[in-house]
Design a protein around this motif. Structure first.
Motif, PDB file in Angstrom:
ATOM      1  N   TYR A 156       0.845  -1.204   0.000  1.00  0.00           N
ATOM      2  CA  TYR A 156       0.000   0.000   0.000  1.00  0.00           C
ATOM      3  C   TYR A 156       0.876   1.248   0.000  1.00  0.00           C
ATOM      4  N   GLU A 157       1.882   1.267   0.838  1.00  0.00           N
ATOM      5  CA  GLU A 157       2.776   2.425   0.925  1.00  0.00           C
ATOM      6  C   GLU A 157       3.520   2.634  -0.383  1.00  0.00           C
TER       7      GLU A 157
ATOM      8  N   VAL B 104      -2.640  -8.728 -15.612  1.00  0.00           N
ATOM      9  CA  VAL B 104      -1.831  -7.528 -15.428  1.00  0.00           C
ATOM     10  C   VAL B 104      -0.561  -7.619 -16.257  1.00  0.00           C
ATOM     11  N   ASP B 105       0.045  -8.800 -16.335  1.00  0.00           N
ATOM     12  CA  ASP B 105       1.225  -8.978 -17.186  1.00  0.00           C
ATOM     13  C   ASP B 105       0.919  -8.598 -18.630  1.00  0.00           C
TER      14      ASP B 105
ATOM     15  N   ARG C 283       2.829  -3.168  -9.624  1.00  0.00           N
ATOM     16  CA  ARG C 283       2.420  -4.449  -9.038  1.00  0.00           C
ATOM     17  C   ARG C 283       1.970  -4.259  -7.581  1.00  0.00           C
ATOM     18  N   ASP C 284       2.652  -3.385  -6.848  1.00  0.00           N
ATOM     19  CA  ASP C 284       2.226  -3.106  -5.474  1.00  0.00           C
ATOM     20  C   ASP C 284       0.862  -2.428  -5.457  1.00  0.00           C
TER      21      ASP C 284
ATOM     22  N   SER D  78      -2.302  -3.940  -3.446  1.00  0.00           N
ATOM     23  CA  SER D  78      -2.810  -3.174  -2.305  1.00  0.00           C
ATOM     24  C   SER D  78      -4.322  -3.073  -2.284  1.00  0.00           C
ATOM     25  N   ARG D  79      -4.996  -3.571  -3.290  1.00  0.00           N
ATOM     26  CA  ARG D  79      -6.457  -3.470  -3.354  1.00  0.00           C
ATOM     27  C   ARG D  79      -7.087  -4.603  -2.559  1.00  0.00           C
TER      28      ARG D  79
END
Length: 249
Positions: free
Chosen positions: A17-18, A219-220, A195-196, A200-201
């Motif tokens: 998330y950060e 996503v790839d 990717r983070d 994070s969702r």
């Protein structure tokens, strides 16, 4: 899986998330606080649903005295690592560990859609002084851009995106109508940050291994269509920031 379960899942992905979530345009945060700013006096502000402190640091940058409140102790631990000197408290918008009438403003980033609007409005009204401000803000990816639209399709839409695309947020007594402003901007991010962002969702955090593998593969496919991103470069991810504010009588 209930919305409550999803709302409490973020601590399991606090580092992602950060890294993956954007901050907020400083002008948008200044607009939230604009009605109550007084020359020579630091505002007393609570960032509720503060998460890892994305909104907190903008409020600090504007010179306010800030406390951060979140239901997830793991998220607050990450906030303390990244925003030094801000007091943190476990709590929710519906049950704030704060005294009556002690604040000039309560701000909430990416979080009001998890809140019961009647109970949250009443409790926030309790901790605000007369004339204080409630500020709500969301960063929403701009799906008018083709690859961003495909990214959203791969990882699924969120409650916040549905809310802002339909009726918008609602507040209740003691607050009146919400004012609304929009900012458009781009965030440069790396493949790792993208990717983070996906991980994070909440829907991805709580997904089964099979669903997560499908999301990763889709996503790839999106990444492969963005020039340079997979080769260690960056991409400009466009955002629309929606800010809302209301005054307490």
């Amino acid at each position: 899986m209930t919305d409550r379960d999803k709302s409490m899942s973020f601590g399991r992905a606090a580092a992602a998330y950060e890294s993956g979530r954007p901050g907020y345009p400083i002008d948008s945060v200044a607009w939230l606080l604009e009605p109550i700013r007084e020359p020579g006096r630091a505002l007393r502000v609570a960032d509720v649903g503060a998460g890892t402190g994305k909104l907190t640091r903008a409020v600090v940058e504007l010179g306010a005295d800030v406390v951060a409140v979140d239901p997830d102790a793991d998220m607050l631990a990450t906030l303390r690592e990244n925003v030094r000197g801000v007091p943190t408290f476990v709590g929710t918008a519906e049950a704030l560990p704060l005294p009556d009438s002690g604040l000039d403003a309560v701000v909430m980033g990416q979080s009001w859609h998890w809140v019961d609007p009647e109970a949250g409005s009443l409790e926030i009204g309790r901790v605000l002084r007369s004339g204080g401000t409630l500020g709500l803000i969301w960063n929403i990816r701009d799906d008018s851009v083709g690859w961003v639209r495909r990214l959203t399709a791969a990882m699924g839409g969120s409650n916040a995106e549905v809310l802002l695309a339909t009726r918008g947020p609602r507040v209740s007594s003691p607050f009146g109508d919400l004012e609304h402003r929009v900012w458009r901007w781009d965030r440069l991010l790396t493949l790792s940050q993208l990717r983070d962002l996906v991980f994070s969702r909440s829907d991805v955090i709580v997904a089964s291994p099979e669903k997560r593998a499908r999301i990763d593969a889709e996503v790839d496919g999106v990444v492969a269509s963005v020039p340079g991103l997979a080769e260690g470069g960056t991409a400009a991810l466009p955002y629309v920031t929606h800010a809302f504010r209301a005054r307490r009588p």
